[in-house]
Motif scaffolding. Sequence first.
Motif, PDB file in Angstrom:
ATOM      1  N   THR B   4      48.517  41.699  42.544  1.00  0.00           N
ATOM      2  CA  THR B   4      49.152  40.933  41.473  1.00  0.00           C
ATOM      3  C   THR B   4      50.476  41.597  41.108  1.00  0.00           C
ATOM      4  O   THR B   4      50.876  42.574  41.742  1.00  0.00           O
ATOM      5  CB  THR B   4      48.239  40.790  40.249  1.00  0.00           C
ATOM      6  OG1 THR B   4      48.864  39.900  39.324  1.00  0.00           O
ATOM      7  CG2 THR B   4      47.998  42.130  39.569  1.00  0.00           C
ATOM      8  N   GLU B 206      46.389  32.006  44.769  1.00  0.00           N
ATOM      9  CA  GLU B 206      45.611  32.585  43.675  1.00  0.00           C
ATOM     10  C   GLU B 206      44.116  32.425  43.922  1.00  0.00           C
ATOM     11  O   GLU B 206      43.663  31.454  44.533  1.00  0.00           O
ATOM     12  CB  GLU B 206      45.980  31.915  42.342  1.00  0.00           C
ATOM     13  CG  GLU B 206      46.800  32.848  41.465  1.00  0.00           C
ATOM     14  CD  GLU B 206      47.063  32.263  40.090  1.00  0.00           C
ATOM     15  OE1 GLU B 206      47.346  33.043  39.180  1.00  0.00           O
ATOM     16  OE2 GLU B 206      46.989  31.044  39.923  1.00  0.00           O
ATOM     17  N   LEU B 231      45.523  36.333  45.647  1.00  0.00           N
ATOM     18  CA  LEU B 231      46.127  37.005  44.490  1.00  0.00           C
ATOM     19  C   LEU B 231      45.275  36.809  43.252  1.00  0.00           C
ATOM     20  O   LEU B 231      44.552  35.828  43.121  1.00  0.00           O
ATOM     21  CB  LEU B 231      47.522  36.442  44.240  1.00  0.00           C
ATOM     22  CG  LEU B 231      48.525  36.640  45.370  1.00  0.00           C
ATOM     23  CD1 LEU B 231      49.728  35.741  45.162  1.00  0.00           C
ATOM     24  CD2 LEU B 231      48.962  38.090  45.467  1.00  0.00           C
ATOM     25  N   LYS B 232      45.398  37.773  42.357  1.00  0.00           N
ATOM     26  CA  LYS B 232      44.678  37.706  41.100  1.00  0.00           C
ATOM     27  C   LYS B 232      45.179  36.522  40.280  1.00  0.00           C
ATOM     28  O   LYS B 232      46.344  36.174  40.342  1.00  0.00           O
ATOM     29  CB  LYS B 232      44.958  39.001  40.337  1.00  0.00           C
ATOM     30  CG  LYS B 232      44.039  39.271  39.204  1.00  0.00           C
ATOM     31  CD  LYS B 232      44.242  40.684  38.731  1.00  0.00           C
ATOM     32  CE  LYS B 232      43.789  40.823  37.303  1.00  0.00           C
ATOM     33  NZ  LYS B 232      44.013  42.141  36.777  1.00  0.00           N
ATOM     34  N   LYS B 234      46.651  35.173  37.380  1.00  0.00           N
ATOM     35  CA  LYS B 234      47.393  35.632  36.211  1.00  0.00           C
ATOM     36  C   LYS B 234      48.698  34.866  36.209  1.00  0.00           C
ATOM     37  O   LYS B 234      49.325  34.702  37.243  1.00  0.00           O
ATOM     38  CB  LYS B 234      47.634  37.148  36.312  1.00  0.00           C
ATOM     39  CG  LYS B 234      48.228  37.758  35.078  1.00  0.00           C
ATOM     40  CD  LYS B 234      48.000  39.267  34.992  1.00  0.00           C
ATOM     41  CE  LYS B 234      48.905  40.038  35.904  1.00  0.00           C
ATOM     42  NZ  LYS B 234      48.979  41.464  35.592  1.00  0.00           N
ATOM     43  N   GLN B 237      52.046  34.272  38.184  1.00  0.00           N
ATOM     44  CA  GLN B 237      51.890  34.832  39.533  1.00  0.00           C
ATOM     45  C   GLN B 237      52.837  34.159  40.534  1.00  0.00           C
ATOM     46  O   GLN B 237      53.250  34.775  41.499  1.00  0.00           O
ATOM     47  CB  GLN B 237      50.434  34.614  39.970  1.00  0.00           C
ATOM     48  CG  GLN B 237      50.020  35.337  41.218  1.00  0.00           C
ATOM     49  CD  GLN B 237      49.952  36.835  41.025  1.00  0.00           C
ATOM     50  OE1 GLN B 237      50.878  37.553  41.326  1.00  0.00           O
ATOM     51  NE2 GLN B 237      48.839  37.288  40.489  1.00  0.00           N
ATOM     52  N   ALA B 246      54.059  41.229  44.073  1.00  0.00           N
ATOM     53  CA  ALA B 246      52.623  41.245  44.380  1.00  0.00           C
ATOM     54  C   ALA B 246      52.391  41.431  45.875  1.00  0.00           C
ATOM     55  O   ALA B 246      51.484  42.142  46.292  1.00  0.00           O
ATOM     56  CB  ALA B 246      51.974  39.950  43.891  1.00  0.00           C
TER      57      ALA B 246
END
Lengths: 326, 442
Positions: B4, B206, B231-232, B234, B237, B246
């Motif tokens: 992230t 994500e 990806l996290k 958040k 993003q 990231a």
Amino acid sequence: MLYVSDSPHIHSADSTHLMMWHVFVAMLPMFVVSILFFGLSALIITLTSVVCCCLFQWVIERFVFHRPSMVGDGSAVVTGMLLAFNVPATPSMYWIIIIGALVSMGIGKMAFGGLGHNPFNPALVGRVFMLISFPVQMTTWPVAKQWISGQVDAMTGPTPLGLIKETIANGGTIADVSSQLPSWGSYVLGSMGGSLGEVSALAIIAGGVYLLCCKVITWRIPVSFIGAAFLLSGLLWLVDADMYLDPLHTLLSGGLLLGAFFMATDMVTSPMSHSGQLVFGIGCGLLTVVIRTWGAYPEGVSFAILLMNAVTPLINKGFRPKRFSA
Amino acid sequence: MLKTFAIGGIHPSDNKLAANQPIEYLPLPQQVVVMMSQHIGAPAVSLVEPGDKVLVGQLIGEGKAFMSANIHSPVSGVVTKVDMCRDIAGMPKPAVYINVEGDEWLSTIDRSPEIKYECNLDPSQVFDKIKEMGIVGLGGATFPTHIKYAANDDRNIDYLIVNGVECEPYLTADSRLLVEHATEICIAIDIVRQARGIAHAAIGIEANKPEAIALMTQVAGRFESLEVVPLKMKYPQGAEKQLIYAITHRRVPSGKLPIDVGCIISNAGTMFAIYEALQKNKPLFERVVTVTGKGVKTQHNYKVRVGTSIKSLVEFSIGEIPGSVGKIISGGPMMGKAIFNLDAPTTKGMGGVLIMNESESVRQEETTCIRCGKCLNACPMGLEPYLFSALVRHERYAEARQRNILDCIECGSCAYSCPAHKPLTSEIRLGKAKVRAMMPKK
Ligand code: SF4
Ligand code: SF4
């Protein structure tokens, strides 16, 4: 008819009101414990304090500022509770707390323009005022009801810190008074001498954890506050255990936990950036031990936090968030 | 640990209500209004006159300026006027009005569903074709794609990053494309990567789209140097600088572009458009638009011909617009624009139409700043939004500039988080405009 506004078009559930409500909820365990231990007087003092804080804010907003009152945001309730939690549960406080509330709201908060503009934690301003103006009443402590041991009569005794200060000033050592210090169990559950809110470490920590979970506070101020106080007092204790109180007693006495979780974390008067919060907490912890050890008062938490409140604007300038694309 | 970005960020609920709705074709409208500026830069110059007959995919506006893009007819029919129209904000913009007759496509467009892997264009032809087909960034910025990839730029680029994040709540157009056209997207990435001579390609998705991640990972395995990076969740993003960090841990310096740190970044939807342009000879004249909202009963992802009016799109989707609707947004709730003029045409950059209830639409009244620091800790750029608010209110723009107000990416995280409901992002936007106006012209 459609609305038009610029982005963002959504908002988190957060509001000032909700944050104050969370703080209120977090203080309930302390409130309950204080009633258990000190009985009716705790209830009277807390209610008086809360009602007076709200009333004074309302009066000042209505008749001095001529603006609609913001009492509804709940910050006056929080200040009122914190103020009450910082005084002993004796009948003379029934009227002294009214003066404390007036100073808290009048000088501590409204004189600067109300919530968000005050540089000092209003409850601490009120408390220190009372401490200086009514030193005897403010340091006469009822021992909480010893419901664990079956004793029910309240009696007057000095706080552990006061006891130590006096003994050392008279040339004694900590060993002389160690038998009079409260047992560990009474620290955790309550039943030692002290203010309304600080009798039970467990209740304070429970409230603190709640605040952390609701993201009203971050761990940084309480942890750095407690950690710094622990380290400095530990160091002193290692140097001379006769003259300096051991770190565990340091943490569990004199409202340090209450200060670390509920007073120092007041968002209005503490720094905003993560690094700033650490600096603030460390400052509070060190100053607390310094004032307790070498200062005139046995307890240093309130003064330490107020001093750090005073430098918060500076910390905000010096410890800005780290810029992403530096 | 999922990757992230470095600092800040918020977690609004993602509300991907249309996530499982397959892409449907919106029926052809009776008339389209094709704006000549659906991209950043100069409007295209109209090539048609009233009375002209046009086919689907025919060039009707030419991007003559350096920064511009071609515009193609999204329908077949007769040009009725070449005139101004009003965009979503009600501002006049040049446009071509076409009455729809039938659906006759240019014969050069390959309409077969077959997937074409081979590309026999040489590198410079690839980007010429992208230019010819009027491809622009479909993530919302609508930057002309051929300029971004301009092959005569000698800076060394070693990362092609594809944005499949779609971090805006509600929007699902890209995630549907990822699921339904994974192979085509990978083909486009591969062609572009090789044509531009880029060593690595990575597509960030994500974690709230496990289906897309699984499928893309499987498909990407068949291509060289193409990595899928989960990806996290958040927000933001999918913001360019945050996504680059990231994936590559590189920081785009203030005032610089991704290319300055060796990265080029394109949206997943853009990659699909590039596939169609290169492999199917199909210009960019339609796109996927999510029509969604809590207050509407049905959620949709439509393939829409640009120029279809937003009103007809919404009405086809949910019927008569109910009185309970308070706001209609072009784009997502964090960075989208509230639509003032519902008769405005859809454009290449419009990825979603979000319909909000009246109760969600009204901003809460602002109270005083309680100095809680939430705005500052939410800011992904490490700025001090509360400070900008105060500086802008006191017109202290020089100081605001000194505190790097121009770093702000207008993601809205600060205003989203503020318990005092301060319109921080709006104030910062104003401050940025004032600061820019003060700066010496280049
Ligand atoms: S809108 Fe700007 S200032 Fe606010 S959080 Fe986003 S980048 Fe930071
Ligand atoms: S989030 Fe709002 S209330 Fe908190 S510091 Fe920022 S501007 Fe002030």
